[in-house]
Design a protein around this motif. Sequence first.
Motif, PDB file in Angstrom:
ATOM      1  N   LEU A 179       0.881  -1.167   0.000  1.00  0.00           N
ATOM      2  CA  LEU A 179       0.000   0.000   0.000  1.00  0.00           C
ATOM      3  C   LEU A 179       0.913   1.210   0.000  1.00  0.00           C
ATOM      4  N   ALA A 180       0.897   1.996  -1.076  1.00  0.00           N
ATOM      5  CA  ALA A 180       1.858   3.083  -1.201  1.00  0.00           C
ATOM      6  C   ALA A 180       1.261   4.298  -1.888  1.00  0.00           C
ATOM      7  N   LEU A 181       1.822   5.431  -1.540  1.00  0.00           N
ATOM      8  CA  LEU A 181       1.514   6.707  -2.171  1.00  0.00           C
ATOM      9  C   LEU A 181       2.832   7.307  -2.591  1.00  0.00           C
ATOM     10  N   GLY A 182       2.921   7.769  -3.851  1.00  0.00           N
ATOM     11  CA  GLY A 182       4.197   8.265  -4.342  1.00  0.00           C
ATOM     12  C   GLY A 182       4.055   9.401  -5.323  1.00  0.00           C
ATOM     13  N   TYR A 183       5.224   9.956  -5.685  1.00  0.00           N
ATOM     14  CA  TYR A 183       5.306  11.063  -6.640  1.00  0.00           C
ATOM     15  C   TYR A 183       6.468  10.798  -7.581  1.00  0.00           C
ATOM     16  N   GLU A 184       6.201  10.886  -8.890  1.00  0.00           N
ATOM     17  CA  GLU A 184       7.244  10.687  -9.901  1.00  0.00           C
ATOM     18  C   GLU A 184       7.726  12.035 -10.395  1.00  0.00           C
ATOM     19  N   PHE A 185       9.021  12.246 -10.347  1.00  0.00           N
ATOM     20  CA  PHE A 185       9.618  13.531 -10.753  1.00  0.00           C
ATOM     21  C   PHE A 185       9.874  13.573 -12.242  1.00  0.00           C
TER      22      PHE A 185
END
Length: 185
Positions: A179-185
């Motif tokens: 279960l993850a929340l992320g941001y791609e640069f």
Amino acid sequence: MKTRSLSVLLSAFVLLVPFTPRASEGDTVLQPEHPEPVKLALATGAGHAYALLGVHLEARSSHWAVFAGTGLPLLRGPSGVLGIKAFSRPGAGLVGSLHLSYFGSYGSGLVSLASLSATVGWRFRWRETFLELGIGQSFSYAQHADHQDGPHAGVVDHELGFGALGPIPSPNFLPDVALALGYEF
């Protein structure tokens, strides 16, 4: 006879070459596909892919990614994870993950726990932000130390396990989750 057929072929070639299509300045010419540049992402989550509860840095190119991370010191010892992911679409959709996590010296005589996990799930994307959900299974290897006095003091015992909790209690069939929340640069 051979010279006659050769002259017919040569004549046909000379007549047809000027009529073969050629790309002009306004035409679109298909070029070989260039690979997508490597994208970096930072994600925080829960599960073995996040060393139970932690963060990982991901480097993705098209449908493949590698990642490394660390967990919060919840278990009184170092923890880390290395893994690889495959996506059905570039950085989104169906995702499969194979990862190795390590947890060291977290009391009760357990010296270390290494876990090899595989999960399958889905990565939802909203521009650069993503939510990843997955489920799978883990195989683990644990080392136990006897901290008592006596003739067998310091004896190390090795144990293999199946399930998200490793060999505690063994066997368990709890699945590994992601279960993850992320941001791609």
